[in-house]
Scaffold this active site. Structure first.
Site, PDB file in Angstrom:
ATOM      1  N   LYS A 102       5.378   6.605   1.975  1.00 54.29           N
ATOM      2  CA  LYS A 102       5.093   5.294   2.478  1.00 54.29           C
ATOM      3  C   LYS A 102       5.656   5.406   3.910  1.00 54.29           C
ATOM      4  O   LYS A 102       6.530   6.249   4.379  1.00 54.29           O
ATOM      5  CB  LYS A 102       5.436   4.145   2.063  1.00 54.29           C
ATOM      6  CG  LYS A 102       4.984   3.761   0.466  1.00 54.29           C
ATOM      7  CD  LYS A 102       5.381   2.334   0.069  1.00 54.29           C
ATOM      8  CE  LYS A 102       5.492   1.403   0.951  1.00 54.29           C
ATOM      9  NZ  LYS A 102       4.288   1.133   1.751  1.00 54.29           N
ATOM     10  N   GLY A 103       5.117   4.680   4.845  1.00 50.89           N
ATOM     11  CA  GLY A 103       5.691   4.358   6.298  1.00 50.89           C
ATOM     12  C   GLY A 103       4.776   4.911   7.171  1.00 50.89           C
ATOM     13  O   GLY A 103       4.921   5.145   8.512  1.00 50.89           O
ATOM     14  N   GLY A 137       0.703  -1.193   0.031  1.00 45.16           N
ATOM     15  CA  GLY A 137      -0.026   0.113  -0.020  1.00 45.16           C
ATOM     16  C   GLY A 137       0.939   1.329   0.010  1.00 45.16           C
ATOM     17  O   GLY A 137       1.983   1.168  -0.069  1.00 45.16           O
ATOM     18  N   GLU A 168      10.275  -2.100   3.774  1.00 46.64           N
ATOM     19  CA  GLU A 168       9.632  -1.849   2.571  1.00 46.64           C
ATOM     20  C   GLU A 168      10.343  -1.416   1.495  1.00 46.64           C
ATOM     21  O   GLU A 168      10.321  -1.952   0.325  1.00 46.64           O
ATOM     22  CB  GLU A 168       8.323  -0.780   2.848  1.00 46.64           C
ATOM     23  CG  GLU A 168       7.227  -1.457   3.765  1.00 46.64           C
ATOM     24  CD  GLU A 168       6.245  -0.506   4.062  1.00 46.64           C
ATOM     25  OE1 GLU A 168       5.104  -0.936   4.639  1.00 46.64           O
ATOM     26  OE2 GLU A 168       6.292   0.898   3.783  1.00 46.64           O
TER      27      GLU A 168
END
Ligand code: 5RP
Length: 226
Positions: free
Chosen positions: A99-100, A87, A108
């Site tokens: 992200k994160g 995602g 990731e």
């Protein structure tokens, strides 16, 4: 505008289902972290005999994969990773990502770097024209926290320590507010240069190859604009 959570959930479920088409036959799959990835993992359970195993981007994902009967492999023991499914918190038209949000950005990033194809799955509330409204997560070695925070202020951001959170790697996260990320590749490099930064949640140098975006009209497949 964000989707209401019930419709966001049905969009997440729809993209997770669409991502099953990318599951390699007889290969290893990389699996990300978060609520959208969780929908995918639960469905991947039905295809567990199709894959040799999975590489997980977090301890939480590893646990969930095992629960649905999928063997979790050490990335170091894997020669080929055809696909990574994960995602995102924000997605630009170039398929650069933030992200994160779940704190798993470093693993990731490593799994995305190894994968031949990175398929991003998200509901349409994650699509933006310009990255930066979502606070940018930066994983930091604890002793460098104050130094990194000062450097991030110099880059124009307002870093906030994620309270009560330790990453799977034993580090802390600074969430950086107030950035308008006009040059994602440049900013990713600038933040990577700061001593004490483990990883930044900007995925621009290695962006997604395909995004499956879910909304009220169904799932659309997006490729980076030419
Ligand atoms: C975790 C992530 C997730 O992919 C991101 O936070 C999106 O999560 P969700 O699918 O729950 O909206 O980067 O570190």
């Amino acid at each position: 505008m964000g989707l209401f959570s019930a419709s966001a959930d049905s969009a997440k479920r729809a993209v997770a289902e669409a991502a099953l088409a990318y599951v390699p036959r007889g290969g290893v799959i990389g699996v990300g972290t978060g609520s959208t990835a969780n929908f995918f993992i639960d469905m991947l359970g039905d295809l567990r005999h199709q894959v040799v195993g999975a590489v997980a981007s977090s301890e939480a994902t590893a646990q969930r994969l095992r629960k649905v009967g999928i063997e979790v492999l050490d990335l170091n023991s894997v020669n080929e990773l055809p696909v990574y499914i994960d995602g995102a918190d924000e997605i630009s038209p170039d398929l650069h990502l933030i992200k994160g949000g779940g704190g798993a950005l470093t693993r990731e990033k490593i799994v995305a770097a190894v994968a031949r194809q990175f398929v991003c799955i998200a509901d349409e509330s994650k699509c933006v024209d310009l990255l930066g409204r979502y606070p940018l997560p930066v994983e930091v070695i604890p002793m460098a926290r104050a130094h990194v925070a000062r450097e991030l202020v110099r880059l124009g951001g307002a870093p906030d320590l994620r309270i009560g959170f330790t990453t799977d790697n034993g580090n802390c996260i600074l969430d950086v507010h107030g950035l308008e990320i006009l040059n994602p590749i440049g900013m990713e490099s600038d933040i990577n240069q700061i001593a004490g930064v483990v990883a930044v949640g900007l995925f621009a140098r290695r962006s997604a190859d395909i995004a499956l975006i879910g909304g009220p009209g169904g799932v659309r497949r997006v490729e980076p604009r030419p």
